[in-house]
Design a protein around this motif. Structure first.
Motif, PDB file in Angstrom:
ATOM      1  N   ARG A 106       6.982  -5.218  -7.991  1.00  0.00           N
ATOM      2  CA  ARG A 106       6.484  -5.216  -6.481  1.00  0.00           C
ATOM      3  C   ARG A 106       6.708  -6.894  -6.177  1.00  0.00           C
ATOM      4  O   ARG A 106       7.049  -7.065  -4.922  1.00  0.00           O
ATOM      5  CB  ARG A 106       5.241  -4.826  -6.460  1.00  0.00           C
ATOM      6  CG  ARG A 106       4.684  -3.648  -6.659  1.00  0.00           C
ATOM      7  CD  ARG A 106       5.395  -2.382  -5.507  1.00  0.00           C
ATOM      8  NE  ARG A 106       4.835  -1.190  -5.823  1.00  0.00           N
ATOM      9  CZ  ARG A 106       5.355  -0.461  -6.664  1.00  0.00           C
ATOM     10  NH1 ARG A 106       6.448  -1.061  -7.360  1.00  0.00           N
ATOM     11  NH2 ARG A 106       4.981   0.887  -6.833  1.00  0.00           N
TER      12      ARG A 106
ATOM     13  N   ALA B 235       0.720  -1.173   0.055  1.00  0.00           N
ATOM     14  CA  ALA B 235      -0.002   0.008   0.011  1.00  0.00           C
ATOM     15  C   ALA B 235       0.944   1.256   0.088  1.00  0.00           C
ATOM     16  O   ALA B 235       0.533   2.271  -0.587  1.00  0.00           O
ATOM     17  CB  ALA B 235      -0.884   0.070   1.249  1.00  0.00           C
TER      18      ALA B 235
ATOM     19  N   ARG C 171       3.778   1.729  -1.109  1.00  0.00           N
ATOM     20  CA  ARG C 171       4.744   1.671  -2.260  1.00  0.00           C
ATOM     21  C   ARG C 171       3.979   2.619  -3.254  1.00  0.00           C
ATOM     22  O   ARG C 171       4.252   2.915  -4.212  1.00  0.00           O
ATOM     23  CB  ARG C 171       5.159   0.423  -3.109  1.00  0.00           C
ATOM     24  CG  ARG C 171       6.292  -0.110  -2.225  1.00  0.00           C
ATOM     25  CD  ARG C 171       7.266   0.400  -2.472  1.00  0.00           C
ATOM     26  NE  ARG C 171       8.113   0.278  -3.855  1.00  0.00           N
ATOM     27  CZ  ARG C 171       8.275   1.148  -4.656  1.00  0.00           C
ATOM     28  NH1 ARG C 171       8.122   2.552  -4.661  1.00  0.00           N
ATOM     29  NH2 ARG C 171       8.666   0.531  -5.942  1.00  0.00           N
ATOM     30  N   TRP C 172       2.536   2.636  -3.244  1.00  0.00           N
ATOM     31  CA  TRP C 172       1.695   3.390  -4.171  1.00  0.00           C
ATOM     32  C   TRP C 172       2.219   4.956  -4.085  1.00  0.00           C
ATOM     33  O   TRP C 172       2.009   5.756  -5.083  1.00  0.00           O
ATOM     34  CB  TRP C 172       0.210   3.540  -3.930  1.00  0.00           C
ATOM     35  CG  TRP C 172      -0.308   1.963  -4.346  1.00  0.00           C
ATOM     36  CD1 TRP C 172      -0.363   0.983  -3.690  1.00  0.00           C
ATOM     37  CD2 TRP C 172      -0.692   1.676  -5.636  1.00  0.00           C
ATOM     38  NE1 TRP C 172      -1.070   0.111  -4.569  1.00  0.00           N
ATOM     39  CE2 TRP C 172      -1.262   0.336  -5.704  1.00  0.00           C
ATOM     40  CE3 TRP C 172      -0.456   2.610  -7.034  1.00  0.00           C
ATOM     41  CZ2 TRP C 172      -1.528  -0.131  -7.090  1.00  0.00           C
ATOM     42  CZ3 TRP C 172      -1.089   1.757  -8.074  1.00  0.00           C
ATOM     43  CH2 TRP C 172      -1.250   0.542  -8.212  1.00  0.00           C
ATOM     44  N   PHE C 173       2.781   5.378  -2.956  1.00  0.00           N
ATOM     45  CA  PHE C 173       3.028   6.724  -2.892  1.00  0.00           C
ATOM     46  C   PHE C 173       4.483   7.054  -2.511  1.00  0.00           C
ATOM     47  O   PHE C 173       4.685   8.399  -2.146  1.00  0.00           O
ATOM     48  CB  PHE C 173       2.105   7.507  -1.717  1.00  0.00           C
ATOM     49  CG  PHE C 173       2.003   6.875  -0.493  1.00  0.00           C
ATOM     50  CD1 PHE C 173       2.821   7.280   0.617  1.00  0.00           C
ATOM     51  CD2 PHE C 173       1.266   5.988  -0.046  1.00  0.00           C
ATOM     52  CE1 PHE C 173       2.911   6.786   1.734  1.00  0.00           C
ATOM     53  CE2 PHE C 173       1.191   5.405   1.130  1.00  0.00           C
ATOM     54  CZ  PHE C 173       2.044   5.847   2.253  1.00  0.00           C
TER      55      PHE C 173
END
Length: 141
Positions: free
Chosen positions: A111, A38, A40-42
């Motif tokens: 990922r 989660a 890693r999205w930002f």
């Protein structure tokens, strides 16, 4: 130990603690990996790792305190979390190192590859965590 000595058997207490530790470890690892993916999205892999590991380490120490080592109540909770932070730092070193190595070996890894590397590092950290929790943080007095 000499060549004629048998390896030490785990104590009955350790045999009772291992199943709980393993269940908590699996759940904590899944929680950590979910947080990592989660985050890693930002953010970048190292920051995502730090965030996910910090949150899951606090939860892991609290769960092991209660369910693996049978410590209830608030007495010693801050000390236990601070001692558990040593295990967190070992895990952070191993997982950050795995991510750094991965970045050199496989730049722009997927990922799935990142998570695979983190699972391996987490396995090593889990062994260190159990030993630290058992012999230092929650040792029987």
């Amino acid at each position: 130990m000499t060549l004629t000595e048998e390896p030490a058997e785990p104590t009955p207490q350790t045999r009772r603690q291992l199943p709980s530790f393993l269940v908590i470890g699996v759940l904590s690892t899944l929680f950590y990996l979910g947080l990592f993916v989660a985050a890693r999205w930002f953010t970048n892999p190292q920051a995502a790792n730090l965030i996910a590991l910090a949150v899951s380490a606090v939860a892991n120490t609290a769960a092991n305190r209660r369910f693996t080592f049978g410590v209830v109540g608030s007495q010693g909770v801050v000390r236990h979390q601070l001692q558990g932070a040593v295990a967190f730092l070992i895990g952070l070193g191993l997982s950050s190192g795995a991510l750094a190595l991965l970045d050199v070996a496989v730049p722009h890894a997927s990922r799935v590859v990142e998570v695979t590397g983190l699972v391996a590092a987490n396995g090593l950290a889990t062994v260190a965590r159990f030993v630290l929790l058992k012999v230092w943080v929650f040792r029987t007095r």
